[in-house]
Write a protein that holds these residues in place. Structure first.
Motif: not given
Length: 304
Positions: A99, A155, A159, A161, A163, A192, A202-204
């Motif tokens: 990220n 993000t 945040a 996160s 995807y 991740h 918020h980090k998933r």
């Protein structure tokens, strides 16, 4: 025997001076976080010590699972492009982005272009293109298939996160199945953690259930990730049995913080389909930040 090293969350420093234009974005939150918290625990000599220990272990290949930079400025991205050759050649080092490598809009394209030789699949074009579909990629080294996936997306502030979408899931299943049919040991690299509850909301990773279904449908022997800065082991289901999902501490984390000090894993992979044998050695920075020592030895997987 194939020896695979794994590091993550390099966060190569130091943080460069930022212009007002660069700070007029999400970077302002990361800038404040760095100066108020992160820089107290991230030490360049920790990374230097760690990489020296990796080199002494003489692995056949090195996997780096994301967050090579901090705020994804152009200077940082270029610095990583200069640092990567010190870790090995593109043939011997595989990278997936995190990220922080896609921290603001446009950063993902700049970082993947700059580091493309380390992210290029065996059958991919020699030159980077603007097409974001370079992931998943497949590299075959000896009897090991290295499959790199990306969860890196820009993000909003506060945040972190990631995807994992349907298109990438479909392509990953196809690569996993083909590698399995070829009798290869399959390693999936992702930034991740693909585990529910492994990190805060918020980090998933958005798409955790989709990733689990991908592993179940395609099959795999090992999943490597970063992001949490923790040394962890979880498991995902597959028709052939549980698949270890292994996280590792940040490669730049010094001692004395609330996260464990810098570490790397060495996986010794031997055997054949149906009877793979995997031994892990985890090496970590000592409390004095003077040396890297063997911290743990574990037998993760031995198919029957």
């Amino acid at each position: 025997m194939f020896r695979l090293a794994h590091i993550s969350d390099v966060h190569l420093g130091p943080l460069p001076a930022l212009s007002l234009v660069e700070l007029a974005s999400k970077r302002i939150t990361g800038f404040v976080n760095w100066h108020s918290n992160r820089r107290r625990h991230m030490f360049a000599n920790a990374l230097d010590l760690l990489m020296g220990a990796v080199e002494r272990n003489d692995p056949d290949h090195l996997a780096i699972t994301g967050d090579l930079v901090n705020l994804a400025t152009r200077i940082e991205i270029d610095s990583v492009a200069c640092w990567l050759p010190r870790t090995g050649t593109p043939e011997n080092v595989s990278v997936v982005p995190g990220n922080h490598d896609a921290y603001v809009p446009g950063a993902y394209e700049r970082s993947t272009k700059a580091w493309y030789p380390y992210m290029r699949g065996d059958n991919a074009p020699a030159e980077w293109t603007s097409d974001r579909r370079i992931f998943p990629y497949l590299r075959v080294r000896d009897n090991v298939a290295l499959i790199g996936c990306s969860t890196a997306v820009a993000t909003p502030p506060f945040a972190a996160s990631g995807y994992f979408g349907p298109r990438q899931a479909r392509d990953t299943v196809n690569l996993l199945r083909a590698a399995g049919e070829a009798g290869l040991f399959r390693v999936v690299m992702i930034h991740h953690p693909p585990i529910h509850g492994a990190t805060s909301l918020h980090k998933r990773m958005i798409g955790i259930t989709r990733f689990a279904a991908t592993i179940f449908a395609g099959g795999a022997e090992l999943v490597l990730h970063g992001h949490t800065h923790l040394n962890t082991v979880h498991w995902l289901r597959s028709p052939a049995g549980p698949v270890p999902v292994v996280g590792i501490a940040s490669a730049s984390q010094g001692p004395g913080g609330h996260k464990p000090p810098a570490a790397f894993n060495i996986f010794e992979i031997s055997g054949a389909p149906g009877r793979w044998n995997v031994m892990r050695e985890r090496y970590a920075l000592d409390a004095q930040c003077a040396d890297v020592v063997l911290a743990e030895t574990t037998r993760f997987y031995a198919g029957e």
